[in-house]
Design an enzyme around this catalytic site. Structure first.
Site, PDB file in Angstrom:
ATOM      1  N   SER A  99       0.833  -1.202   0.000  1.00 53.68           N
ATOM      2  CA  SER A  99       0.000   0.000   0.000  1.00 53.68           C
ATOM      3  C   SER A  99       0.877   1.266   0.000  1.00 53.68           C
ATOM      4  O   SER A  99       1.649   1.466  -0.932  1.00 53.68           O
ATOM      5  CB  SER A  99      -0.960  -0.058   1.195  1.00 53.68           C
ATOM      6  N   ASP A 141     -10.139  -5.786  -3.073  1.00 58.58           N
ATOM      7  CA  ASP A 141      -9.551  -4.743  -2.217  1.00 58.58           C
ATOM      8  C   ASP A 141     -10.385  -3.458  -2.323  1.00 58.58           C
ATOM      9  O   ASP A 141     -10.467  -2.852  -3.393  1.00 58.58           O
ATOM     10  CB  ASP A 141      -8.101  -4.510  -2.711  1.00 58.58           C
ATOM     11  N   HIS A 180      -7.364  -6.058   1.073  1.00 62.58           N
ATOM     12  CA  HIS A 180      -6.172  -5.234   1.338  1.00 62.58           C
ATOM     13  C   HIS A 180      -5.415  -5.715   2.579  1.00 62.58           C
ATOM     14  O   HIS A 180      -4.416  -5.131   2.959  1.00 62.58           O
ATOM     15  CB  HIS A 180      -6.642  -3.781   1.546  1.00 62.58           C
TER      16      HIS A 180
HETATM   17  N1  LIG Z   1      -7.497   2.404   9.497  1.00 64.99           N
HETATM   18  C1  LIG Z   1      -7.957   2.245   8.136  1.00 64.99           C
HETATM   19  C2  LIG Z   1      -7.346   1.049   7.492  1.00 64.99           C
HETATM   20  C3  LIG Z   1      -5.884   1.245   7.298  1.00 64.99           C
HETATM   21  C4  LIG Z   1      -5.276   0.047   6.626  1.00 64.99           C
HETATM   22  O1  LIG Z   1      -5.971  -0.800   6.034  1.00 64.99           O
HETATM   23  N2  LIG Z   1      -3.980  -0.011   6.716  1.00 64.99           N
HETATM   24  C5  LIG Z   1      -3.302  -1.089   6.079  1.00 64.99           C
HETATM   25  C6  LIG Z   1      -2.177  -0.512   5.254  1.00 64.99           C
HETATM   26  S1  LIG Z   1      -2.797   0.664   4.074  1.00 64.99           S
HETATM   27  C7  LIG Z   1      -2.730  -2.013   7.103  1.00 64.99           C
HETATM   28  O2  LIG Z   1      -1.822  -2.769   6.806  1.00 64.99           O
HETATM   29  N3  LIG Z   1      -3.248  -1.973   8.332  1.00 64.99           N
HETATM   30  C8  LIG Z   1      -2.698  -2.721   9.426  1.00 64.99           C
HETATM   31  C9  LIG Z   1      -3.096  -4.161   9.508  1.00 64.99           C
HETATM   32  O3  LIG Z   1      -3.961  -4.630   8.746  1.00 64.99           O
HETATM   33  O4  LIG Z   1      -2.500  -4.868  10.335  1.00 64.99           O
HETATM   34  C10 LIG Z   1      -9.447   2.118   8.091  1.00 64.99           C
HETATM   35  O5  LIG Z   1     -10.020   2.129   9.142  1.00 64.99           O
HETATM   36  O6  LIG Z   1     -10.007   2.032   6.984  1.00 64.99           O
END
Ligand SMILES: N[C@@H](CCC(=O)N[C@@H](CS)C(=O)NCC(=O)O)C(=O)O
Length: 295
Positions: free
Chosen positions: A157, A237, A272
């Protein structure tokens, strides 16, 4: 010794070291995890492991991928070290730094900010491309396990954007690149526009192009060059569906530039999350290993 060892954890036959060090570039302590494969740890071993740097996405720390990306599985078999840096400085206490999840803390975007107050420490490009490798490879305790001449890069990402852009900006520094669901054209998506406005300035759209993988391919001389690039995007995604990733723009730029060796795969139904990374991490390790001379 530049690094403080916070924890040592057995993982897939090797060791995951949770480290912290003081960064001059960010002006803060920085957390970083390092997986050292068993080949380098064996008693009297002279084996020096090539290194795969994994850049994480928005909101992440070094822990997310160490715990659930499963890169250690294949890296251990092949004798590859994996380095998991943090995604921003922590604790600068800049106004608004922790107000949103997609800007500021946890969202450094792997650029060197030029705009106040972010130019005080939000220098993740310099940190990843220079300071962290220089410090690690020169370190008496951890540098001895690692081959500084063989480094590849990957990311997810925002970290996929970081991996692609650092690879394109520093030819020869990384043996190959791969990315999971990268923000491939940040100048044209809400996440990128917000970050680049804040870090680089809303009026400086020409400057944005220097930090946008699609624009870097468009503006460089890549004709006939083998880019050694693997990209996976999940068709389930939500961020892809919302237009945050724009891999098609990147593919179009690659086609127009006449670059070679770029494989973009659309993986049916994957989202994602780290279920997606864990599914394909073996293949991304193999991609790096091939270009690092391990396969
Ligand atoms: N906090 C965001 C999502 C953020 C997100 O998906 N971050 C990804 C990277 S872009 C991630 O790897 N999050 C941490 C995880 O899944 O452990 C939401 O609420 O939509």
């Amino acid at each position: 010794m530049a690094f403080t060892t916070k924890a040592t954890i057995a993982s897939f036959g090797g060791k995951l070291f949770k480290l912290s060090h003081s960064s001059t570039v960010t002006g803060t302590p920085m957390a970083v995890n390092l997986f050292v494969p068993p080949q380098a740890l064996a008693a009297n071993s002279t084996y020096k492991a090539p290194v795969l740097i994994y850049l994480s996405g928005l909101t992440c720390t070094p822990e997310n991928c160490s715990e659930k990306g499963f890169f250690q599985h294949r890296a251990s078999q092949l004798g590859l070290a994996v380095l998991y840096p943090d995604t921003s400085p922590r604790g600068l206490n800049l106004p608004g730094e922790t107000d949103s999840w997609d800007f500021g803390a946890g969202a450094g975007f792997y650029v060197d900010a030029t705009q106040a107050p972010w130019n005080k420490g939000y220098k993740m490009e310099s940190y990843i491309a220079r300071e962290l490798p220089d410090t690690l490879f020169g370190d008496a305790e951890y540098g001895r396990y690692l081959d500084r001449a063989r480094v590849a890069i990957t990311g997810h990402s925002m970290g996929g954007h970081g991996a692609l852009t650092l690879y394109l900006k520093y030819p020869g520094k990384f043996a190959s690149v791969s990315a999971f669901a990268p923000i491939a054209n940040p100048s044209n998506c809400p996440w990128g526009e917000k970050a680049f406005t804040g870090y680089l300035g809303g009026e400086n759209r020409d400057e944005w192009k220097k930090h946008d993988a699609t624009e870097l391919v468009r503006s460089g001389d890549w004709k006939g060059k083998d880019l050694k690039m693997l990209i996976d995007v999940g068709t389930g995604d939500n961020f892809y569906k919302q237009g945050q990733l724009l891999p098609e723009n990147f593919e179009q730029a690659v086609k127009e530039a006449g670059a070679e060796g770029v494989k973009v795969r659309y993986q049916q139904d994957y989202d994602h999350s780290y279920y997606f990374m864990a599914t394909f991490s073996d293949e991304h390790v193999d991609h790096a290993a091939k270009h690092l001379g391990l396969l």
